[in-house]
Design a protein around this motif. Structure first.
Motif, PDB file in Angstrom:
ATOM      1  N   PHE A  70       0.832  -1.193   0.000  1.00 59.61           N
ATOM      2  CA  PHE A  70       0.000   0.000   0.000  1.00 59.61           C
ATOM      3  C   PHE A  70       0.873   1.252   0.000  1.00 59.61           C
ATOM      4  O   PHE A  70       1.766   1.412   0.843  1.00 59.61           O
ATOM      5  CB  PHE A  70      -0.935  -0.005   1.207  1.00 59.61           C
ATOM      6  CG  PHE A  70      -2.056  -1.001   1.075  1.00 59.61           C
ATOM      7  CD1 PHE A  70      -3.259  -0.630   0.491  1.00 59.61           C
ATOM      8  CD2 PHE A  70      -1.892  -2.313   1.499  1.00 59.61           C
ATOM      9  CE1 PHE A  70      -4.293  -1.547   0.353  1.00 59.61           C
ATOM     10  CE2 PHE A  70      -2.920  -3.240   1.358  1.00 59.61           C
ATOM     11  CZ  PHE A  70      -4.123  -2.851   0.778  1.00 59.61           C
ATOM     12  N   LEU A  71       0.624   2.134  -0.945  1.00 58.22           N
ATOM     13  CA  LEU A  71       1.396   3.365  -1.077  1.00 58.22           C
ATOM     14  C   LEU A  71       0.772   4.512  -0.295  1.00 58.22           C
ATOM     15  O   LEU A  71       1.430   5.529  -0.060  1.00 58.22           O
ATOM     16  CB  LEU A  71       1.510   3.747  -2.555  1.00 58.22           C
ATOM     17  CG  LEU A  71       2.073   2.661  -3.481  1.00 58.22           C
ATOM     18  CD1 LEU A  71       2.136   3.177  -4.916  1.00 58.22           C
ATOM     19  CD2 LEU A  71       3.451   2.199  -3.020  1.00 58.22           C
ATOM     20  N   THR A  72      -0.487   4.368   0.086  1.00 53.07           N
ATOM     21  CA  THR A  72      -1.199   5.416   0.833  1.00 53.07           C
ATOM     22  C   THR A  72      -2.018   4.775   1.949  1.00 53.07           C
ATOM     23  O   THR A  72      -2.219   3.554   1.980  1.00 53.07           O
ATOM     24  CB  THR A  72      -2.175   6.181  -0.090  1.00 53.07           C
ATOM     25  OG1 THR A  72      -3.160   5.262  -0.566  1.00 53.07           O
ATOM     26  CG2 THR A  72      -1.452   6.808  -1.266  1.00 53.07           C
ATOM     27  N   ASP A  73      -2.509   5.606   2.863  1.00 56.66           N
ATOM     28  CA  ASP A  73      -3.508   5.124   3.812  1.00 56.66           C
ATOM     29  C   ASP A  73      -4.734   4.673   3.028  1.00 56.66           C
ATOM     30  O   ASP A  73      -5.014   5.170   1.930  1.00 56.66           O
ATOM     31  CB  ASP A  73      -3.903   6.236   4.782  1.00 56.66           C
ATOM     32  CG  ASP A  73      -2.739   6.676   5.671  1.00 56.66           C
ATOM     33  OD1 ASP A  73      -1.684   6.003   5.636  1.00 56.66           O
ATOM     34  OD2 ASP A  73      -2.895   7.688   6.376  1.00 56.66           O
ATOM     35  N   HIS A  74      -5.485   3.739   3.590  1.00 52.22           N
ATOM     36  CA  HIS A  74      -6.630   3.221   2.853  1.00 52.22           C
ATOM     37  C   HIS A  74      -7.751   2.804   3.792  1.00 52.22           C
ATOM     38  O   HIS A  74      -7.517   2.359   4.914  1.00 52.22           O
ATOM     39  CB  HIS A  74      -6.226   2.023   1.979  1.00 52.22           C
ATOM     40  CG  HIS A  74      -5.549   0.924   2.753  1.00 52.22           C
ATOM     41  ND1 HIS A  74      -4.223   0.978   3.118  1.00 52.22           N
ATOM     42  CD2 HIS A  74      -6.022  -0.259   3.231  1.00 52.22           C
ATOM     43  CE1 HIS A  74      -3.897  -0.114   3.793  1.00 52.22           C
ATOM     44  NE2 HIS A  74      -4.981  -0.882   3.877  1.00 52.22           N
ATOM     45  N   LYS A  75      -8.964   2.949   3.298  1.00 48.29           N
ATOM     46  CA  LYS A  75     -10.161   2.491   3.990  1.00 48.29           C
ATOM     47  C   LYS A  75     -11.113   1.978   2.916  1.00 48.29           C
ATOM     48  O   LYS A  75     -11.430   2.697   1.973  1.00 48.29           O
ATOM     49  CB  LYS A  75     -10.812   3.617   4.788  1.00 48.29           C
ATOM     50  CG  LYS A  75     -12.028   3.181   5.600  1.00 48.29           C
ATOM     51  CD  LYS A  75     -12.584   4.351   6.400  1.00 48.29           C
ATOM     52  CE  LYS A  75     -13.798   3.914   7.216  1.00 48.29           C
ATOM     53  NZ  LYS A  75     -14.393   5.045   7.985  1.00 48.29           N
ATOM     54  N   ALA A  76     -11.533   0.727   3.046  1.00 46.99           N
ATOM     55  CA  ALA A  76     -12.308   0.120   1.968  1.00 46.99           C
ATOM     56  C   ALA A  76     -13.294  -0.898   2.505  1.00 46.99           C
ATOM     57  O   ALA A  76     -13.150  -1.432   3.601  1.00 46.99           O
ATOM     58  CB  ALA A  76     -11.381  -0.550   0.958  1.00 46.99           C
ATOM     59  N   ASN A  77     -14.317  -1.164   1.680  1.00 46.90           N
ATOM     60  CA  ASN A  77     -15.241  -2.264   1.906  1.00 46.90           C
ATOM     61  C   ASN A  77     -14.977  -3.310   0.836  1.00 46.90           C
ATOM     62  O   ASN A  77     -14.866  -2.986  -0.347  1.00 46.90           O
ATOM     63  CB  ASN A  77     -16.692  -1.783   1.834  1.00 46.90           C
ATOM     64  CG  ASN A  77     -17.678  -2.929   1.976  1.00 46.90           C
ATOM     65  OD1 ASN A  77     -18.032  -3.578   0.999  1.00 46.90           O
ATOM     66  ND2 ASN A  77     -18.109  -3.173   3.198  1.00 46.90           N
ATOM     67  N   MET A  78     -14.875  -4.564   1.247  1.00 45.58           N
ATOM     68  CA  MET A  78     -14.550  -5.639   0.318  1.00 45.58           C
ATOM     69  C   MET A  78     -15.687  -6.652   0.281  1.00 45.58           C
ATOM     70  O   MET A  78     -15.931  -7.360   1.257  1.00 45.58           O
ATOM     71  CB  MET A  78     -13.253  -6.329   0.739  1.00 45.58           C
ATOM     72  CG  MET A  78     -12.684  -7.249  -0.295  1.00 45.58           C
ATOM     73  SD  MET A  78     -11.914  -6.354  -1.659  1.00 45.58           S
ATOM     74  CE  MET A  78     -10.412  -5.747  -0.855  1.00 45.58           C
ATOM     75  N   LYS A  79     -16.414  -6.693  -0.834  1.00 48.50           N
ATOM     76  CA  LYS A  79     -17.428  -7.729  -1.036  1.00 48.50           C
ATOM     77  C   LYS A  79     -16.753  -8.987  -1.563  1.00 48.50           C
ATOM     78  O   LYS A  79     -15.844  -8.913  -2.395  1.00 48.50           O
ATOM     79  CB  LYS A  79     -18.481  -7.256  -2.030  1.00 48.50           C
ATOM     80  CG  LYS A  79     -19.347  -6.113  -1.531  1.00 48.50           C
ATOM     81  CD  LYS A  79     -20.384  -5.736  -2.588  1.00 48.50           C
ATOM     82  CE  LYS A  79     -21.231  -4.563  -2.123  1.00 48.50           C
ATOM     83  NZ  LYS A  79     -22.235  -4.170  -3.161  1.00 48.50           N
ATOM     84  N   THR A  80     -17.193 -10.145  -1.094  1.00 46.34           N
ATOM     85  CA  THR A  80     -16.604 -11.410  -1.529  1.00 46.34           C
ATOM     86  C   THR A  80     -17.593 -12.184  -2.399  1.00 46.34           C
ATOM     87  O   THR A  80     -18.779 -11.847  -2.476  1.00 46.34           O
ATOM     88  CB  THR A  80     -16.195 -12.255  -0.312  1.00 46.34           C
ATOM     89  OG1 THR A  80     -17.348 -12.476   0.518  1.00 46.34           O
ATOM     90  CG2 THR A  80     -15.125 -11.534   0.500  1.00 46.34           C
TER      91      THR A  80
END
Length: 229
Positions: A70-80
């Motif tokens: 990761f090159l930046t901070d991140h916040k995500a939702n991951m659907k499977t």
């Protein structure tokens, strides 16, 4: 005749023991090129640059196992693929091992995020269909010419959404071998093999090397194999 049988047996042993791969992935760069770009690719890895602006999401896709940087901070939702979802967050500089997975990410943060994902190839999974071509280099065709042509063919196959399928060229080092080269074709299954060979990009690439193909086919030993389930 006995010599030919021995050569074929040795070639089949090599053919079956070569690193095998699973080719059923839905390629993110094919279905979502706005977020996934190929930075580097060879027969060992494919390196993707992934960028999402705030609120952007992708389409359901699949990655082989590998490493995410990761090159930046991140916040995500991951659907499977099974319909579940999970929240993810981290810092720029995080290095994460990722298993093979099918998912659909969405940037739920207030800032863009960016990462490099290194996808590993030849991960020990078995391809559904293979082909083996044993041959001598035809007169007027060099090893480099043939290898460059196969690279063009593999590029066309990758652009069709199957970056790990295609052709691999090997040189047989046994001085007593009847054939000096073999070419391996690796495919997910018969249906995908037919789809690739019916595609316009594959046909266009094959037409450019028609003279090479015709000369090899005139004297090759051609074998096909499918995985026994």
């Amino acid at each position: 005749m006995e010599k030919s049988r021995i050569i074929v047996c040795h070639a089949l042993a090599l053919f079956l023991l070569l690193p095998l791969i699973n080719l059923n992935a839905q390629d993110a760069t094919k279905i979502d090129p706005d977020h996934y770009k190929v930075e580097l690719e060879n027969d060992k890895v494919r390196v993707l640059r992934i960028k999402y602006d705030p609120g952007e999401d992708s389409k359901m896709h699949e990655h082989p196992e590998g490493v995410a940087v990761f090159l930046t901070d991140h916040k995500a939702n991951m659907k499977t693929a099974d319909g579940k979802s999970m929240e993810m967050a981290g810092k720029g500089g995080d290095v994460v091992w990722v298993d093979r997975a099918k998912h659909q990410p969405k940037n739920t943060g207030e800032n863009p995020f960016e990462l490099i994902q290194i996808e590993l190839k030849n991960n020990g999974k078995v391809a559904g269909k293979k082909s083996l071509h044993l041959f001598e280099l035809p007169d007027g065709i060099s090893e480099n010419q043939l290898n460059d042509f196969l690279k063009e063919m593999n590029k066309a196959i990758s652009e069709e959404g199957y970056p790990e399928a295609g052709y691999h060229l090997y040189k047989i080092n046994d001085e007593n071998a009847e054939y000096k080269y073999f070419m391996e074709g690796v495919w997910p299954d018969s249906a995908t093999y037919d789809k690739i060979h019916d595609s316009e990009k594959w046909k266009a690439a094959a037409e450019k090397g028609k003279d090479i193909i015709d000369k090899i086919q005139a004297q090759e030993l051609y074998l096909k194999a499918e995985k026994v389930n």
